[in-house]
Write a protein that holds these residues in place. Structure first.
Motif, PDB file in Angstrom:
ATOM      1  N   LEU A  33       0.860  -1.190  -0.038  1.00  0.00           N
ATOM      2  CA  LEU A  33      -0.023   0.042   0.099  1.00  0.00           C
ATOM      3  C   LEU A  33       0.858   1.368   0.217  1.00  0.00           C
ATOM      4  N   SER A  34       0.371   2.196  -0.422  1.00  0.00           N
ATOM      5  CA  SER A  34       0.736   3.595  -0.378  1.00  0.00           C
ATOM      6  C   SER A  34       0.066   4.857   0.546  1.00  0.00           C
ATOM      7  N   HIS A  35       0.550   5.495   0.968  1.00  0.00           N
ATOM      8  CA  HIS A  35      -0.069   6.498   1.775  1.00  0.00           C
ATOM      9  C   HIS A  35       0.602   8.099   1.623  1.00  0.00           C
ATOM     10  N   PRO A  36      -0.133   9.059   1.588  1.00  0.00           N
ATOM     11  CA  PRO A  36       0.379  10.454   1.236  1.00  0.00           C
ATOM     12  C   PRO A  36       1.420  10.745   2.447  1.00  0.00           C
ATOM     13  N   ASN A  37       2.647  11.196   2.050  1.00  0.00           N
ATOM     14  CA  ASN A  37       3.576  11.571   3.023  1.00  0.00           C
ATOM     15  C   ASN A  37       2.963  12.513   3.851  1.00  0.00           C
ATOM     16  N   LEU A  38       2.327  13.527   3.445  1.00  0.00           N
ATOM     17  CA  LEU A  38       1.726  14.384   4.564  1.00  0.00           C
ATOM     18  C   LEU A  38       0.661  14.027   5.527  1.00  0.00           C
ATOM     19  N   LEU A  39       0.208  12.901   5.384  1.00  0.00           N
ATOM     20  CA  LEU A  39      -0.542  12.265   6.185  1.00  0.00           C
ATOM     21  C   LEU A  39       0.149  10.856   7.032  1.00  0.00           C
ATOM     22  N   ILE A  40       1.379  11.174   6.852  1.00  0.00           N
ATOM     23  CA  ILE A  40       2.124   9.926   7.879  1.00  0.00           C
ATOM     24  C   ILE A  40       3.156  10.591   9.015  1.00  0.00           C
ATOM     25  N   ARG A  41       2.827   9.963  10.092  1.00  0.00           N
ATOM     26  CA  ARG A  41       3.644  10.531  11.333  1.00  0.00           C
ATOM     27  C   ARG A  41       4.341   9.483  11.732  1.00  0.00           C
ATOM     28  N   ASP A  42       5.725   9.480  11.255  1.00  0.00           N
ATOM     29  CA  ASP A  42       6.583   8.003  11.436  1.00  0.00           C
ATOM     30  C   ASP A  42       7.598   8.678  12.673  1.00  0.00           C
ATOM     31  N   THR A  43       7.343   8.019  13.585  1.00  0.00           N
ATOM     32  CA  THR A  43       8.365   8.298  14.828  1.00  0.00           C
ATOM     33  C   THR A  43       9.798   7.896  14.850  1.00  0.00           C
ATOM     34  N   SER A  44      10.035   7.027  13.634  1.00  0.00           N
ATOM     35  CA  SER A  44      11.248   6.735  13.335  1.00  0.00           C
ATOM     36  C   SER A  44      12.154   7.815  12.312  1.00  0.00           C
ATOM     37  N   ARG A  45      11.136   8.618  11.908  1.00  0.00           N
ATOM     38  CA  ARG A  45      11.743   9.532  10.880  1.00  0.00           C
ATOM     39  C   ARG A  45      11.766  10.776  11.408  1.00  0.00           C
ATOM     40  N   TYR A  46      10.947  11.166  12.516  1.00  0.00           N
ATOM     41  CA  TYR A  46      10.856  12.540  13.133  1.00  0.00           C
ATOM     42  C   TYR A  46      12.234  12.918  13.412  1.00  0.00           C
ATOM     43  N   LYS A  47      12.737  13.854  13.075  1.00  0.00           N
ATOM     44  CA  LYS A  47      14.232  14.606  13.292  1.00  0.00           C
ATOM     45  C   LYS A  47      14.451  14.600  14.608  1.00  0.00           C
ATOM     46  N   PRO A  48      13.646  15.220  15.543  1.00  0.00           N
ATOM     47  CA  PRO A  48      14.122  15.508  16.868  1.00  0.00           C
ATOM     48  C   PRO A  48      14.429  14.207  17.413  1.00  0.00           C
ATOM     49  N   PHE A  49      13.782  13.092  17.134  1.00  0.00           N
ATOM     50  CA  PHE A  49      13.645  11.637  17.695  1.00  0.00           C
ATOM     51  C   PHE A  49      15.204  11.155  17.233  1.00  0.00           C
ATOM     52  N   ARG A  50      15.270  11.354  16.018  1.00  0.00           N
ATOM     53  CA  ARG A  50      16.498  10.861  15.156  1.00  0.00           C
ATOM     54  C   ARG A  50      17.791  11.534  15.820  1.00  0.00           C
ATOM     55  N   LYS A  51      17.623  12.753  16.282  1.00  0.00           N
ATOM     56  CA  LYS A  51      19.035  13.449  17.014  1.00  0.00           C
ATOM     57  C   LYS A  51      19.314  12.508  18.063  1.00  0.00           C
ATOM     58  N   LEU A  52      18.493  11.932  18.707  1.00  0.00           N
ATOM     59  CA  LEU A  52      18.815  10.975  19.953  1.00  0.00           C
ATOM     60  C   LEU A  52      19.354   9.666  19.533  1.00  0.00           C
ATOM     61  N   ALA A  53      19.398   9.434  18.293  1.00  0.00           N
ATOM     62  CA  ALA A  53      19.984   8.336  17.779  1.00  0.00           C
ATOM     63  C   ALA A  53      21.176   8.834  16.828  1.00  0.00           C
ATOM     64  N   LYS A  54      21.532  10.001  17.142  1.00  0.00           N
ATOM     65  CA  LYS A  54      22.796  10.625  16.524  1.00  0.00           C
ATOM     66  C   LYS A  54      22.530  10.535  14.858  1.00  0.00           C
ATOM     67  N   GLY A  55      21.367  10.852  14.377  1.00  0.00           N
ATOM     68  CA  GLY A  55      21.093  10.865  13.105  1.00  0.00           C
ATOM     69  C   GLY A  55      20.712   9.547  12.500  1.00  0.00           C
ATOM     70  N   ARG A  56      20.841   8.559  13.245  1.00  0.00           N
ATOM     71  CA  ARG A  56      20.434   7.017  12.576  1.00  0.00           C
ATOM     72  C   ARG A  56      18.805   7.035  13.014  1.00  0.00           C
ATOM     73  N   THR A  57      18.415   5.908  12.191  1.00  0.00           N
ATOM     74  CA  THR A  57      16.820   5.518  12.493  1.00  0.00           C
ATOM     75  C   THR A  57      16.603   5.108  14.213  1.00  0.00           C
ATOM     76  N   PRO A  58      16.188   5.669  15.037  1.00  0.00           N
ATOM     77  CA  PRO A  58      15.928   5.229  16.485  1.00  0.00           C
ATOM     78  C   PRO A  58      14.996   3.966  16.634  1.00  0.00           C
ATOM     79  N   GLY A  59      15.429   3.054  17.377  1.00  0.00           N
ATOM     80  CA  GLY A  59      14.631   2.262  17.826  1.00  0.00           C
ATOM     81  C   GLY A  59      13.437   2.454  18.534  1.00  0.00           C
TER      82      GLY A  59
END
Length: 98
Positions: A33-59
């Motif tokens: 399936l696909s979904h419009p990017n504007l309607l996706i809230r992906d916590t693994s891609r949220y920049k402030p959360f990625r900073k906690l993982a030093k720019g990597r994808t946070p678990g």
């Protein structure tokens, strides 16, 4: 329930709705399936959360521990628990995210 029926049900549920998840692109890919990017809230891609993982994808486990101070996935893996804590993570930053 066939794959095609499940795919159709999921597509109809998420259509025109905000989809919240962690690495949700994996789930969408599995369902083909696909979904419009504007309607996706992906916590693994949220920049402030990625900073906690030093720019990597946070678990999810790490994010929940760092942001909510809760330990998850300490025994068997539960997709329901993962979904609940992903929603809590999103709610904790919703105003900043939006």
């Amino acid at each position: 329930l066939s794959f095609k029926d499940a795919q159709f049900k999921v597509a109809s549920i998420i259509r025109n709705r905000i989809l919240i998840g962690h690495a949700v692109y994996n789930d969408l890919q599995a369902l083909m399936l696909s979904h419009p990017n504007l309607l996706i809230r992906d916590t693994s891609r949220y920049k402030p959360f990625r900073k906690l993982a030093k720019g990597r994808t946070p678990g999810l486990k790490m994010l929940v521990k760092e942001i909510l101070d809760i330990t998850i996935q300490s025994g068997s893996h539960s997709s329901v628990e993962d979904a609940r804590f992903t929603i809590q993570l999103y709610k904790s930053v919703k105003n900043e995210w939006e």
